[in-house]
Every structure is written in C-alpha cells, then in structure tokens.
Motif scaffolding. Structure first.
Motif, PDB file in Angstrom:
ATOM      1  N   ASP A 208     -11.731  -3.311  -3.761  1.00  0.00           N
ATOM      2  CA  ASP A 208     -11.011  -2.039  -3.790  1.00  0.00           C
ATOM      3  C   ASP A 208     -10.694  -1.576  -2.366  1.00  0.00           C
ATOM      4  O   ASP A 208     -11.175  -2.153  -1.384  1.00  0.00           O
ATOM      5  CB  ASP A 208     -11.790  -0.967  -4.582  1.00  0.00           C
ATOM      6  CG  ASP A 208     -13.124  -0.631  -3.933  1.00  0.00           C
ATOM      7  OD1 ASP A 208     -13.274  -0.876  -2.723  1.00  0.00           O
ATOM      8  OD2 ASP A 208     -14.019  -0.130  -4.629  1.00  0.00           O
ATOM      9  N   GLU A 209      -9.870  -0.525  -2.308  1.00  0.00           N
ATOM     10  CA  GLU A 209      -9.347  -0.097  -1.002  1.00  0.00           C
ATOM     11  C   GLU A 209     -10.470   0.363  -0.071  1.00  0.00           C
ATOM     12  O   GLU A 209     -10.446   0.096   1.127  1.00  0.00           O
ATOM     13  CB  GLU A 209      -8.336   1.024  -1.223  1.00  0.00           C
ATOM     14  CG  GLU A 209      -7.103   0.511  -1.957  1.00  0.00           C
ATOM     15  CD  GLU A 209      -6.127   1.611  -2.354  1.00  0.00           C
ATOM     16  OE1 GLU A 209      -6.392   2.778  -2.010  1.00  0.00           O
ATOM     17  OE2 GLU A 209      -5.131   1.280  -3.005  1.00  0.00           O
TER      18      GLU A 209
ATOM     19  N   HIS B  73      -1.908  -2.029   0.186  1.00  0.00           N
ATOM     20  CA  HIS B  73      -2.684  -0.980   0.855  1.00  0.00           C
ATOM     21  C   HIS B  73      -2.816  -1.283   2.353  1.00  0.00           C
ATOM     22  O   HIS B  73      -2.716  -0.379   3.189  1.00  0.00           O
ATOM     23  CB  HIS B  73      -4.054  -0.884   0.189  1.00  0.00           C
ATOM     24  CG  HIS B  73      -5.046  -0.107   0.967  1.00  0.00           C
ATOM     25  ND1 HIS B  73      -5.027   1.272   1.015  1.00  0.00           N
ATOM     26  CD2 HIS B  73      -6.082  -0.499   1.766  1.00  0.00           C
ATOM     27  CE1 HIS B  73      -6.014   1.688   1.800  1.00  0.00           C
ATOM     28  NE2 HIS B  73      -6.675   0.639   2.261  1.00  0.00           N
TER      29      HIS B  73
ATOM     30  N   ASN C 276     -11.154  -1.183   3.459  1.00  0.00           N
ATOM     31  CA  ASN C 276     -11.121  -0.376   4.688  1.00  0.00           C
ATOM     32  C   ASN C 276     -12.366  -0.606   5.535  1.00  0.00           C
ATOM     33  O   ASN C 276     -12.294  -0.654   6.763  1.00  0.00           O
ATOM     34  CB  ASN C 276     -11.043   1.120   4.354  1.00  0.00           C
ATOM     35  CG  ASN C 276      -9.657   1.491   3.867  1.00  0.00           C
ATOM     36  OD1 ASN C 276      -8.736   0.677   3.936  1.00  0.00           O
ATOM     37  ND2 ASN C 276      -9.502   2.703   3.363  1.00  0.00           N
TER      38      ASN C 276
ATOM     39  N   HIS D 284      -2.641  -5.574  -4.670  1.00  0.00           N
ATOM     40  CA  HIS D 284      -2.801  -4.127  -4.432  1.00  0.00           C
ATOM     41  C   HIS D 284      -3.450  -3.881  -3.074  1.00  0.00           C
ATOM     42  O   HIS D 284      -3.142  -2.896  -2.393  1.00  0.00           O
ATOM     43  CB  HIS D 284      -3.589  -3.469  -5.570  1.00  0.00           C
ATOM     44  CG  HIS D 284      -5.021  -3.892  -5.652  1.00  0.00           C
ATOM     45  ND1 HIS D 284      -5.404  -5.170  -5.964  1.00  0.00           N
ATOM     46  CD2 HIS D 284      -6.171  -3.196  -5.441  1.00  0.00           C
ATOM     47  CE1 HIS D 284      -6.734  -5.251  -5.950  1.00  0.00           C
ATOM     48  NE2 HIS D 284      -7.216  -4.061  -5.629  1.00  0.00           N
ATOM     49  N   LEU D 285      -4.326  -4.784  -2.653  1.00  0.00           N
ATOM     50  CA  LEU D 285      -4.976  -4.609  -1.351  1.00  0.00           C
ATOM     51  C   LEU D 285      -4.030  -5.005  -0.209  1.00  0.00           C
ATOM     52  O   LEU D 285      -4.083  -4.426   0.873  1.00  0.00           O
ATOM     53  CB  LEU D 285      -6.265  -5.415  -1.300  1.00  0.00           C
ATOM     54  CG  LEU D 285      -7.356  -4.917  -2.267  1.00  0.00           C
ATOM     55  CD1 LEU D 285      -8.581  -5.808  -2.209  1.00  0.00           C
ATOM     56  CD2 LEU D 285      -7.746  -3.474  -1.955  1.00  0.00           C
TER      57      LEU D 285
ATOM     58  N   ARG E  56      -2.396   0.987   5.719  1.00  0.00           N
ATOM     59  CA  ARG E  56      -3.618   1.231   6.499  1.00  0.00           C
ATOM     60  C   ARG E  56      -3.435   0.739   7.947  1.00  0.00           C
ATOM     61  O   ARG E  56      -3.874   1.394   8.895  1.00  0.00           O
ATOM     62  CB  ARG E  56      -4.798   0.500   5.824  1.00  0.00           C
ATOM     63  CG  ARG E  56      -6.140   0.832   6.431  1.00  0.00           C
ATOM     64  CD  ARG E  56      -6.537   2.247   6.121  1.00  0.00           C
ATOM     65  NE  ARG E  56      -7.755   2.620   6.812  1.00  0.00           N
ATOM     66  CZ  ARG E  56      -8.118   3.861   7.047  1.00  0.00           C
ATOM     67  NH1 ARG E  56      -7.353   4.867   6.626  1.00  0.00           N
ATOM     68  NH2 ARG E  56      -9.232   4.141   7.677  1.00  0.00           N
TER      69      ARG E  56
END
Ligand SMILES: Nc1ncnc2c1ncn2[C@@H]1O[C@H](COP(=O)(O)OP(=O)(O)O)[C@@H](O)[C@H]1O
Length: 993
Positions: free
Chosen positions: A930-931, A812, A935, A808-809, A816
């Motif tokens: 997590d995102e 993402h 980030n 999932h990352l 990003r």
C-alpha cells in the motif's frame, strides 16, 4: 361491476348441477346435494387489484378482525354458524357469485386429526378440521357481507356523485350571475358618482340662478326633472343590489352545503378503500384456508396409509412376539443342555490331565522345528540380499572405473590442446551448416552427430577443415568434413530450448532475457545449446545473422491435418536458432505481435508440436529438451505421449515456469488440436485443471510430465506452493515437490553492461561514475525534463503495466516523487486496455511537465538510457516471480526500491535491515503493498540521497559490483540436467541388465 369481475370455483369433489347466468352479474348457482355437507366459497376479484403474494406465516388460524361492521363474522364462531349460514344462502341466491366446494363427510366431524410426522406436516400442527371448515365458512360469509356493503357503498357514492354534479352546475350558474351583478354594481357605482357630480353642478347653478333672478326660472325646471329620474333609477339599482346580495348569501350557504357533501363523499371513498382492503385480506385468508384444507385432506389420506401400516406392523409384532416366546423356550432348553455339556467337560478335563504332559512336549518340539525352518529360510534370503548388494557394489565400482577411465581419456584429449578459440558465432554457424546438410540429406545422422559434437567442443580439426575448404564448393566441403571420422568423446550435454521468446529478436519480458542469457551461459560451460522459436513477422531481424530457409519442409499434425512448416536457421548473439514458419492458413505468426491474439492457444500448441516434429525428423538425440511457460508447456506431454514412442527418446524434459499467473487453461477439445490424447490426460493427477474440471491446464501438464520443474527464484518457489500464491497449482506443485526447484535468474551481463553498452551516450563503470551523470542529463534533455538541478533525483520505472506490477503504487510514486522534489520517468506498455487508458491520462496530464515523463510503449534502446540515467528505480510488484529490472537497475547504478516478494526478496535487501549481513544490503524494501508502506521505503531513499551524497555514491558502486551474471544460476541448471540425465542412464542400464 363487481359481479362482472367475479370468479367462481368448484371443488373437484363436486359435480355441477345447475348453471344460471344472472343479468349483468354473470352469476352461477350450483345446487347443493345437502347443505349440511356443503360450504360455499366465493371469490371476488376487483379488476386491476391484486394482493402481493404473501407466504402464509404459521398455519395456526388467527381470527380476522374486520372493523366497523357488526354483521361480519369471525372464523371459529361456532354458535352463530347456522344462523349466518341461512343469511348467507339467502343472499347468495339473490345476487351473489358463488362457487361451491364440498367437504367430505369425514372431514366435518369433530374429531381432532392427530399430528402426523413433523417433517411432513411442517408447520401445520394439530388442527381441528371442524374449526378450519367453520373458519372457511365464516370467511366466505364475511366476504359476502362485505361485498354487499361494498355494492351499497358504491351505489351511495354514485348517487352522491350525481347530486354533486347537479349542485356543481347550480353553483356555476350562480357564480356567473354573481359576476354579472358585480359588473352591474360597478356600473351603478360609476353612475352614482356621475349623478353626485351633476347634483353638485346643479346646486352651483341654482345658487347662480337665484342670484340671476326670474329670467332664469324656465331654465331651472328641466334639471330638476332629470335629477328626480336619476335618483329613482338609483333607488331601483340599490334595491336590485340588495336582492343580489341576498342571492349571493343564499348561494354561499349552498356552496358550504356542497363542500360538506364533498367531505362526506371523501369519507365514503376512504371507507370504501378500507372495505376493499379487508375484502382482499379475507380473500387471501380464504385461499390460505383452502390450501390448508387441501393439505389436511392429503394429511388425512397419509394418516390412513400410516394407520394401515401401523396395523400391518401390529400384525408383524404379534407374529414376532409369538416367535420370541418360542425362542425363549428354545433358549431355556439350550441353557439346560449347556449345563449338561459343562458337567461332561469337567469330567473330560479330569481325564485329560494325565495325557497333557506328554502331548505338550510333542507340541513344543513341533514349534521348535518350525522356528528352525523359518530361520533357515531367512538366512538364505539375507545371503541372497548380501550377494546382490555385493554384485551392485561391484557393478558400481566397475561403472566408477569406467567413468574414471573416460575422464582420464577426456582430460588426456583436452591436454593435447586441440581446442580452438573462435567466437561462438563461428561455431554456431558451423552447427547450423551441419544440421542443414543433414536435414537436406547430404550427410548421415551419425556423421551430423559427430560433427556437431566436435563443433561444440570447438575441436581444432573442424576449424582446420573449414579454413582449408574456404574456397571450395559445397560438395568438396562436405567430403572434407566427412573424412573426419574419429569417435567422439563428448561430456557436454545437448540442450534444446523450445520457447516463445528470445532476446533480442523476440522479447516481450523477462522470459526473452532468460532464454538468451541462460543459453549463452550453458554454451560457455561447454554444452551444445540450440533454440527453437516461432518465426514471428515482427521479430528484430537485424539481430539474426545468416538467416536462411532450409530446403525442406517439416510436416506436423494439427486439427486432423498435416501442415508443412518452413524451417529457417540463423545465429542470434552466437546461438544457433531454428525458426519455424507454419504454412497454416491461419498465418499463426504473421500477426504483428508476439502474444495477445485470441487464438494464442492454437498458435503455441501448433508450434510446440512442430518443434518436436523438427527434432524428430532431424534425427537429433538431445539430452535435455527445455520448455518455458504455458506456450511451450505442451511439449512435455506431447513428448512422452507421442515422440518418445516414435524414437525421440533420448531426452529428459525440463520445464521452467516464469510466471504461474499464466497457465493457458482451455477446454479439452481445444487442447486436443495438437494431437494430445485428452481422454488419457483429463484426469486430476494429469492435466485436468484443479479449479475447472472441464478444462485442461498445460502448465499443470508440464509439471506432471517433466523430469525437472523449475521456477525463477527460491522465494517464488515457496510462495507458489501455498494456496495464496499457487494460482491454483499449489497442490500439484506440492505433489511433485521432489523435482521442483526455484533458481534465481541472472542477467546477461554482456548485454547489460554500462561499460560497453552501445545504446548509451556515455559508457561508465563503478570506478568512474561520471558517464552516469552525463547520461542523466542526456535523458532529461531527450525527454524535455528540467536540467536546472543536477542533484534532483531521477526515479525510473520500466515495466509491463499489468496488475501484478503494482500499478496503483507506480501511479502513486509519480506524484510522491514530485512531492519529494524528484523527477520521474516511466517506460511501460500495457496489454490491459483500462490500465493503458489510465496511464495515457496521466501521461497527458504531465505532457509538458518539467519533472515527469511517461512513455507508454516498448522501447529497448530507451530502456537502456533510463537504467543508466536513474538514481533510483522502483519495483513495487504485488508478486514477482523473479524480476530482472531490479538487477539491471543495480548493474547500472540505480538503487532499487522494491516490495519484498518473490525474486525481489532474493535480490534486494534493505540498507536499514540489521538482520541482513551488511555486505548484502543494496536497496530499500517494504512489505505491505500500500501507499503508506511504499512511502516508508521511498521517503527513506530520498532522505538518504539528499542528506548523504557520499554514502549514496558508495551504495551505487556497491550495487554495480554485485554479480548478477548467469554463472551461478546456469551451474544450478547444469547440475539439474546432469542429475536427471545420469538418473535416466542408470534406469536404462537397469532395464537393459
Ligand atoms: N516498455 C518496455 N520497454 C523496454 N523494455 C521493457 C519494457 N517493459 C519491460 N521491459 C524489459 O522487460 C524485462 C522485464 O523483465 P521482468 O522484470 O522479469 O518482468 P516480466 O518478465 O514480468 O515482464 C526487462 O528486461 C525490462 O527492461
């Protein structure tokens, strides 16, 4: 209708006396022996109606409320009971459906039934049985009355419905007539208009005629008659119209009556529904009461039993009371006796006082004697102990002296300068040649051993013989080598790796890299390293030199049969490798892929056994057998169970788990196929899986049965010892913690070297980064990405796409990177169909995008180009045993952005983390998977890259110079091997001595 649906019940306590079928009601009557002891229960069920099963709430009986019917009785209305009973029996004999249930005489008396054991009686507390019987009776009577009312209501309803039908028919007739009259009125109205027109016309004519005189008098007479007739007809029509109007009004009145009747019918219908509901409720209550009464009778019988027991107990109590009385008497006598004894003792004490002093002295002497004896014994024991220690000390001094002598001798030999520096390829080829001679029975085992040892020590004599014999035939060459018969003095270890992967011939992930790099590093340290692999059809055969099949077939056991195996030998990057090709009908390694087959367990358990069989049959005496992951975990228990007793007993077993997520757990019968004794192994302290007790766990088996257990990074070793990270094996690992170590993997710095990498268009190194920028453009061009901005950062990711890797990352990060103005290249393959599909969709979405490219396959060459082209490299794993890509990326000057877990935590250190020594800081890290957290690290990397190009270049150089070679890690393995081997030797010596 209600009668047809009736059901009758007869209590088991009753005998049926008379049965009469009553007309269409299908009624049964049962005569009662005595109305006093009988109650009548009647149960009527409406067709298609069923109450939802409701649990009785409490067993307290709540009086039922039956609205709008004064005849209905409420349960417990004792006074009106007999009266209603008469009514009810009267009604029953006329047309009702009955079933009769008799209650025992005792039940109907007015005594309260005592509450019996709360656990048994449950919610039924103290209930007056009489009340319940009364209630049941009342409920039955109410049901009966309600049934009667319902039948009446149904009859009324039928009458009203037939009346309604007649009226409806009349209404229809009247409406038709009304329609006809309307039509006629319309025609009459038109006629009237017509007549009025004619009259106007007539009047005009008359005035003209009066003007025209008598001549026209005759003509005028006939219109006059016409007019009269018309007005008469008109009057008749008007009258008829009037009468029709009246009819219409009467009909309207009747229609209103019909509507009123309809409303009444509707009201009656509603009332009927309400009544039906009440009946159902009463039926349900009746069932509950019946159940209660059954329970009560059970309770009564239980009560009787209890009462008997109480009586019995009372009897016992009486008996014991009388016994107690007797005992008290005896006690009193005893007390008197005791007093007498005390008095006697007192007088005895007085008499003894005189004796005591001399006796005490005697006792003291005895005690002292005993103590002296004990001390003597102890002294003797400690003397013996000291003597054994001295002996041990002397032994170890002797051993030390021997080792020292050996070392001296070795160093002398080494100093003689006999070693020859030839490529590993040369020595490995010789090793395989000697093995082949031995396996083909052309030389003896000890000759082979001797030649192998000389070879791995790169002994110049071997080299010389080989050069001498180059032009000779095989027989002559063998003879020449046989002449080399001096004793060996090897200090290196003989290590055999048994594994499912090896880079580059059969690589799926990190295991392949580790196997070849660790083997090479150990080989460099002077150890004899051999590798046994399955012979996959899909291997990269071009990476194997001198591949040939041996002229022998090793037989190995599986599933109750012996199967032949072809043995192939060849060198891979200078390492001697044995490839086993099972001649099994299932063609275990002819599947076009390494893993992921439904029978993987069979494939690899077969292979594990065949590999041990090869070692056994070849007569090798390795010091270390090193197996890897669940695929070859079977080796450990197989070795100790079967092969050590057979004589393959020189080795210590080392097991490395590269990922505890995969444990190969299976049913005992599946595991038994390779010949493991499952009855002996299916125990919690052996191979039994910690979560599914009906399954066996090969990885657990390897942990239990290996001498050394390692995993691939210190942090991961800690993580797997916790319940969160241990994948169910934390307890086993903790139990075997003394032999469990985490050693950080290295990378093969020869294969992964940007300065020599032949996959790259431009080689480069830390002091000349020009080639890296060129490679970036080459890759962009190759993948069709925009080249317009050379400073646009390129983010790389090379991974198996499995949940562990934080898919999932990764997804993402693609978006990003685009948002932050970067380019993104993903090289990944997924064995998980839905993840593969998901990334295929994303790949399609960015098919022609100028900044994003996804390549969903395994491609070794492309992976090198991506490492070289990337400015940043992401590894957002959820967990990561070691991870090699971050190290390879750094070696190629790509800055890692990694989650702090497992081996990533041991190799990537945040540039902004002040708690880390500055010389170690090499990338960007985040903790939470997590995102937002991602980030945090990703954005910092972009900011750094954009705002400080010089600082970035410094960082690139720094990470490229980090030593990720296997030197340090291989030394740790070497140390573990040596420790284990020397422990074994000491144990053997102790056993022999
Ligand atoms: N799709 C791919 N194509 C080529 N090489 C790949 C691919 N996916 C992974 N690799 C290589 O596999 C190895 C991954 O090792 P590692 O980071 O330990 O992960 P794992 O063993 O869990 O797959 C690296 O050498 C990496 O370059």
């Amino acid at each position: 209708m209600a009668g047809k649906l009736s059901t009758c019940f007869l209590s088991h306590q009753w005998s049926c006396c008379t049965v009469v079928d009553c007309k269409h009601l299908n009624v049964r009557f049962y005569s009662l022996p005595s109305p006093r002891f009988a109650t009548v229960s009647c149960k009527i069920r409406q067709r298609n109606s069923s109450l939802p099963p409701r649990r009785p709430q409490a067993k307290k009986i709540i009086p039922a409320q039956i609205p709008q019917n004064d005849n209905l009785m409420t349960p417990g209305n004792e006074n009106s009971d007999s009266e209603n009973e008469d009514d009810f029996s009267h009604q029953c004999t006329s047309d009702e459906v009955v079933a009769i249930q008799r209650f025992d005489d005792k039940n109907s008396n007015n005594k309260l039934i005592p509450s019996i054991g709360a656990d048994k009686v449950g919610e039924v507390t103290t209930v007056n049985l009489q009340d319940v019987i009364g209630m049941i009776r009342n409920a039955e009577k109410n049901i009966h009355i309600l049934n009667q009312a319902r039948i009446n209501a149904i009859e009324d309803l039928e009458t009203v419905l037939s009346e309604k039908e007649v009226l409806q028919r009349e209404i229809n007739n009247l409406e038709m007539r009304l329609a006809e009259t309307d039509a006629r009125i319309r025609v009459a109205a038109q006629d009237k208009i017509h007549v009025e027109l004619l009259q106007d016309h007539l009047e005009k004519l008359q005035s003209e005629m009066s003007n025209n005189g008598a001549h026209d008098a005759v003509v005028l007479r006939s219109p006059d008659r016409q007019t009269r007739a018309l007005s008469e007809e008109l009057n008749a029509l008007r009258n008829e119209n009037m009468s029709l109007q009246n009819d219409l009004n009467t009909l309207k009145e009747q229609l209103r009556d019909v509507k009123r009747t309809d409303e009444r019918v509707e009201m009656l219908e509603n009332e009927r529904t309400v009544l039906e509901l009440s009946i159902k409720e009463l039926e349900y209550k009746l069932t509950v009461s019946q159940q209660d009464s059954v329970q009560l009778s059970t309770l009564r019988s239980e009560c009787e039993t209890l009462w008997n027991k109480v009586e019995h107990l009372q009897g016992l109590l009486d008996k014991s009371t009388s016994q107690a009385d007797q005992a008290i008497l005896v006690l009193q006598q005893n007390q008197e006796l005791r007093k007498k004894v005390e008095r006697l003792e007192e007088s005895l004490e007085d008499a003894n006082i005189y004796k005591l002093s001399s006796e005490k002295l005697q006792q003291y002497n005895d005690l002292m004697q005993q103590k002296i004896k004990l001390l003597d014994e102890r002294l003797e024991r400690s003397d013996a102990e000291i003597h054994s220690y001295v002996q041990l000390y002397q032994d170890s001094v002797k051993e030390f002296q021997e080792t020292l002598d050996n070392l001296k001798e070795e160093s002398k030999k080494k100093a003689s300068g006999k070693q020859v520096d030839m490529p590993w390829e040369f020595w490995s080829r010789l090793l395989l040649m000697f093995d082949a001679w031995f396996l083909e029975k052309k030389i003896h085992g000890d000759e082979a051993k001797f030649l192998r040892e000389m070879t791995w020590k790169k002994d110049g004599r071997i080299h010389d013989v080989y050069i001498e014999c180059k032009e000779k035939n095989e027989r002559e060459i063998i003879a020449a080598f046989r002449r080399l018969t001096s004793s060996s003095s090897g200090s290196g270890l003989h290590v055999v790796h048994i594994a499912a992967e090896m880079a580059p011939v059969a690589k799926v992930g990190g295991l392949g890299d580790v196997l070849s790099a660790l083997s090479k590093a150990l080989q460099k340290k002077g150890h004899l390293v051999e590798i046994i692999l399955p012979k996959y059809d899909c291997m990269q055969y071009e990476s194997i030199q001198n591949l040939r099949v041996l002229d022998l077939a090793v037989e190995s056991y599986f599933d109750g049969h012996l199967f032949k195996n072809k043995i192939w030998v060849g060198t891979v990057e200078g390492l001697p490798v044995y490839f086993i090709e099972p001649l099994h009908p299932a063609k275990f390694f002819w599947r076009g892929k390494t893993y992921g087959e439904p029978d993987d367990l069979k494939r690899f358990s077969f292979f594990s056994r065949a590999a041990l069989e090869l070692l056994h049959q070849s007569g090798k005496k390795p010091d270390i057998i090193h197996c890897h992951d669940w695929q070859t975990a079977f080796v450990a228990p197989l070795y100790w169970d079967l092969y050590a007793p057979k004589g393959l007993n020189s080795a210590r077993i080392c097991f490395t788990c590269h990922n505890f997520e995969y444990q190969g757990t299976a049913s005992a019968s599946e595991i038994a196929s390779c010949g493991l004794d499952i009855h002996h192994l299916n125990r919690p302290d052996r191979m039994q899986d910690n979560s599914s007790h009906d399954r066996l766990n090969p990885v657990k088996g390897a942990i239990v049965f290996s001498n050394i257990v390692t995993t691939v990074s210190p942090t991961y070793a800690q993580e797997v010892r916790t319940s969160q990270g241990g994948q169910g094996l934390h307890a086993t690992l903790n139990a075997h913690s003394q032999k469990f170590v985490g050693i950080l993997n290295g990378i093969d710095t020869d294969s992964w070297n940007p300065a020599t990498d032949t996959y790259l268009s431009f080689q480069y190194n830390a002091s000349d980064l020009e080639g890296k920028f060129e490679n970036k453009n080459v890759l962009r061009r190759h993948l069709g990405l925009s080249l317009s901005d050379s400073r646009r950062p390129l983010v790389g990711c090379i991974t198996r796409l499995v949940p562990q890797k934080g898919v999932h990352l990764i997804r993402h990060a693609i978006y990003r990177a685009l948002e932050l103005g970067g380019q993104f290249v993903l090289l990944g393959s997924s064995p998980v169909p839905n993840i593969h599909r998901e990334f295929e969709e994303i790949a399609k979405q960015f098919q022609n995008h100028e900044h994003i490219r996804l390549i969903l396959k395994y491609d070794e060459a492309l992976s090198h180009s991506i490492y070289a082209a990337s400015d940043m490299f992401i590894i957002p794993s959820i967990f990561e045993p070691c991870g090699l890509t971050q190290m390879i990326a750094m070696r190629y000057g790509a800055i890692p952005i990694a989650r702090k877990t497992g081996g990533l935590n041991d190799s990537v250190f945040d540039v902004d983390d002040d708690t880390i020594p500055i010389q170690l800081r090499n990338g960007f890290t985040f903790v939470t998977p997590d995102e937002h957290a991602f980030n945090g690290a990703f954005d910092r990397a972009f900011k750094f890259y954009k705002n400080d190009s010089e600082g970035w270049e410094e960082l690139m150089k720094k990470v490229m110079n980090i030593d990720f070679s296997w030197d340090t890690s291989a030394s740790q393995y070497e140390e573990l091997y040596l420790q284990s081997v020397s422990k074994a030797k000491a144990a053997r010596r102790a056993a022999a001595g």
